[in-house]
Write a protein that holds these residues in place. Sequence first.
Motif, PDB file in Angstrom:
ATOM      1  N   ARG A 176       0.893 -40.850 -22.427  1.00 26.54           N
ATOM      2  CA  ARG A 176       0.152 -41.968 -21.907  1.00 26.54           C
ATOM      3  C   ARG A 176      -1.164 -42.416 -22.344  1.00 26.54           C
ATOM      4  O   ARG A 176      -1.651 -43.272 -22.517  1.00 26.54           O
ATOM      5  CB  ARG A 176       0.363 -41.929 -20.431  1.00 26.54           C
ATOM      6  N   ALA A 177      -1.804 -41.020 -22.676  1.00 28.79           N
ATOM      7  CA  ALA A 177      -3.137 -41.205 -23.062  1.00 28.79           C
ATOM      8  C   ALA A 177      -3.273 -41.602 -24.906  1.00 28.79           C
ATOM      9  O   ALA A 177      -4.352 -42.013 -25.486  1.00 28.79           O
ATOM     10  CB  ALA A 177      -4.010 -39.959 -23.139  1.00 28.79           C
ATOM     11  N   GLN A 178      -1.945 -41.615 -25.375  1.00 32.42           N
ATOM     12  CA  GLN A 178      -2.062 -42.119 -26.844  1.00 32.42           C
ATOM     13  C   GLN A 178      -2.874 -41.145 -27.758  1.00 32.42           C
ATOM     14  O   GLN A 178      -3.478 -41.675 -28.481  1.00 32.42           O
ATOM     15  CB  GLN A 178      -1.912 -43.569 -27.102  1.00 32.42           C
ATOM     16  N   VAL A 179      -2.827 -39.907 -27.585  1.00 30.53           N
ATOM     17  CA  VAL A 179      -3.543 -38.827 -28.182  1.00 30.53           C
ATOM     18  C   VAL A 179      -2.799 -38.131 -29.049  1.00 30.53           C
ATOM     19  O   VAL A 179      -3.380 -37.248 -29.892  1.00 30.53           O
ATOM     20  CB  VAL A 179      -4.539 -38.085 -27.331  1.00 30.53           C
ATOM     21  N   LEU A 180      -1.510 -38.086 -29.354  1.00 25.53           N
ATOM     22  CA  LEU A 180      -0.785 -37.135 -30.059  1.00 25.53           C
ATOM     23  C   LEU A 180       0.027 -37.856 -31.121  1.00 25.53           C
ATOM     24  O   LEU A 180       0.534 -38.989 -31.048  1.00 25.53           O
ATOM     25  CB  LEU A 180       0.403 -36.501 -29.037  1.00 25.53           C
ATOM     26  N   ASP A 181       0.183 -37.147 -32.400  1.00 21.49           N
ATOM     27  CA  ASP A 181       0.719 -37.690 -33.300  1.00 21.49           C
ATOM     28  C   ASP A 181       2.290 -37.209 -33.290  1.00 21.49           C
ATOM     29  O   ASP A 181       2.715 -36.535 -32.565  1.00 21.49           O
ATOM     30  CB  ASP A 181       0.196 -37.028 -34.682  1.00 21.49           C
TER      31      ASP A 181
END
Length: 161
Positions: free
Chosen positions: A36-41
């Motif tokens: 949900r934080a959109q921090v993972l590739d």
Amino acid sequence: MFRVAVWLAAIPALAAGTAALAGPDDIRLTGRVVDRAQVLDKATRDHVTAASRRLEQRTGHQLVVVTIPSLEGDTIEHYSLTLFNRWRVGRACCNDGVGLLFAMRERRVRVEVGKGLERQLTDPEAAAIIQRSILPAIARGGIAAGVRAGTDAIAGELERS
């Protein structure tokens, strides 16, 4: 469920507007990784998915990793317990799921372990995973590295026991 929360001083602040903020009741379980934080590739999401799938095939235990932008004033203990209980991570017969939650704004991580796994993944072991695997990986390579390291350490511990 196991309760470990640690301050993650090494996580950089998120850019404003990376994802909609939501409480644990607003987040849907969409897979083994919920970013949900959109921090993972993609490579990290794929790595976690494969490790979680392998763990479930070998042991029956489920592992879910979640990143959120913020706890929105909630405690990480309440947030993670509510979220993983609502999702029913683990088999119903055994309560043998594990949730790994990263709260980005607050720079905290928490491991929730179902009651059925508390003998295999104890509080001291989970704390050691955070201290020896997750935090050093974040310091060296950022949040994605911490997510991979935490996933691998949890899966490795459960496969050994």
